[in-house]
Design an enzyme around this catalytic site. Structure first.
Site, short mmCIF file in Angstrom:
data_model
loop_
_atom_site.label_atom_id
_atom_site.label_comp_id
_atom_site.label_asym_id
_atom_site.label_seq_id
_atom_site.Cartn_x
_atom_site.Cartn_y
_atom_site.Cartn_z
N PRO A 89 0.83 -1.22 0.00
CA PRO A 89 0.00 0.00 0.00
C PRO A 89 0.86 1.27 0.00
CG PRO A 89 -0.60 -1.46 1.84
CD PRO A 89 0.59 -2.07 1.18
N GLU A 116 2.53 -8.22 8.40
CA GLU A 116 2.70 -6.77 8.47
C GLU A 116 3.60 -6.26 7.35
OE1 GLU A 116 0.76 -5.09 10.70
OE2 GLU A 116 0.10 -7.16 11.01
N ARG A 154 -1.65 -8.26 -21.04
CA ARG A 154 -2.52 -7.83 -22.16
C ARG A 154 -1.78 -6.94 -23.15
NH1 ARG A 154 -7.67 -7.45 -21.79
NH2 ARG A 154 -7.74 -5.51 -22.96
N ASP A 169 -8.89 0.22 -25.53
CA ASP A 169 -9.13 0.13 -24.09
C ASP A 169 -9.18 1.51 -23.47
OD1 ASP A 169 -9.42 -2.57 -23.80
OD2 ASP A 169 -7.34 -2.95 -23.27
N1 4GX Z 1 -1.73 -2.61 -3.13
N2 4GX Z 1 -1.35 -5.26 0.74
C1 4GX Z 1 0.82 -6.40 0.90
C2 4GX Z 1 1.73 -7.00 3.10
C3 4GX Z 1 2.90 -6.12 2.84
C4 4GX Z 1 3.06 -4.87 3.46
C5 4GX Z 1 4.19 -4.13 3.20
C6 4GX Z 1 4.92 -5.84 1.72
C7 4GX Z 1 5.13 -4.63 2.33
C8 4GX Z 1 -1.70 -3.77 -1.26
C9 4GX Z 1 -2.39 -2.78 -2.00
C10 4GX Z 1 -2.06 -4.26 0.09
C11 4GX Z 1 -1.58 -5.47 2.15
C12 4GX Z 1 -0.45 -6.20 0.11
C13 4GX Z 1 -0.28 -5.65 2.90
N3 4GX Z 1 3.84 -6.58 1.98
N4 4GX Z 1 -0.66 -4.15 -2.00
N5 4GX Z 1 0.53 -6.70 2.30
N6 4GX Z 1 -3.48 -2.12 -1.62
O1 4GX Z 1 -2.98 -3.72 0.65
O2 4GX Z 1 -0.68 -3.46 -3.14
#
Ligand code: 4GX
Length: 248
Positions: A89, A116, A154, A169
């Site tokens: 995120p 986490e 794609r 698209d």
């Molecule tokens: N867009 N998540 C990853 C665990 C995590 C946290 C920090 C690596 C570093 C998300 C999103 C997402 C939740 C995937 C936490 N891994 N990833 N995860 N929205 O919410 O890409």
């Protein structure tokens, strides 16, 4: 196009890549996708991939050793990827532009985090790109990885049967899509717009451009900042903006 995905849930990735245009493109050899089970790169009896965070606090963190071993194996067996993408995120918002950049690289590795997150040293040593698919919290990087792979795949020539379909698209044009209709022309009294059944191809193209622009104007005006418009489209926008100004 080559992809390598590192995950503790390989079946989740497999399931998402078996169907549809991506599944067919794999069968046809256009996409070479290898899914790596992170637990295969552990050396302990219980295949542990996580540990408690230094400094304390809730939740677990993905250990560096299995991730380093997985990446080293990928480089060894499959070659150095052009990008190593970490889904998080905290990443840059994923977009059609990012998808194009990854497609041009030809080989992309994707790291799916759980818990986490991952030990910071993995990010420092291996991640070339940190990408987010949107501002919401998921339970892991697997669904975002499928989103990124689908959008990139794609763009590989031949994956989508009709190149014109990709060019048309919505985000390729920087505008939202126009409405689509198929038979019957009258469904329970809901009629298809007459222009679409008229056979006037110039008028059909014009109607679709206007509808796409109208939808973008109403739903995603932010996209109009960067959309490439012709004189007629700029004229329509000026009219709609004037109407809005008068009625506000
Ligand atoms: N867009 N998540 C990853 C665990 C995590 C946290 C920090 C690596 C570093 C998300 C999103 C997402 C939740 C995937 C936490 N891994 N990833 N995860 N929205 O919410 O890409």
């Amino acid at each position: 196009m080559k992809f390598d995905i590192v995950t503790i849930f390989p079946r989740m990735i497999d399931a998402g890549l078996e169907e549809g245009v991506v599944g067919r493109a794999r069968e046809r050899g256009l996409l070479d996708i290898a899914v790596h089970n992170l637990r295969d790169f552990t050396t302990d009896r219980h295949h542990v991939v996580d540990d408690v965070p230094f400094g304390g606090g809730p939740g677990m963190v993905m250990k560096p050793e299995p991730l380093f071993a997985a990446m080293a194996a990928i480089v060894e067996r499959r070659g150095q990827p052009g990008a190593v993408v970490l889904l998080t995120p905290a990443g840059r918002p994923f977009s059609q532009g990012e998808a194009k950049r990854f497609a041009a690289l030809g080989h992309v590795a994707v790291l799916c985090g759980r818990y986490e997150g991952i030990d910071e040293r993995v990010r420092e040593r291996w991640a070339t790109d940190e990408v987010s698919i949107g501002d919401y919290v998921l339970s892991g990087g697997e669904l975002p990885a499928l989103v990124v792979i689908d959008a990139v795949a794609r763009l590989v020539p031949g994956v989508v049967g009709d190149d014109q379909s990709v060019e048309g698209d919505s985000f390729e044009r920087g505008l939202l899509d126009f409405p689509h209709y198929t038979r019957p022309a009258d469904f329970a009294g809901m009629r298809v717009p007459e222009v679409l059944t008229s056979g006037h191809h110039g008028e059909i193209r014009r109607w679709r451009r206007r509808q796409a622009l109208r939808r973008t104007f109403e739903r995603r005006p932010d996209l109009l900042e960067t959309a490439v418009l012709d004189d007629e489209e700029r004229g329509w926008l000026r009219e709609w903006n004037a109407t809005r100004a008068r009625t506000e």
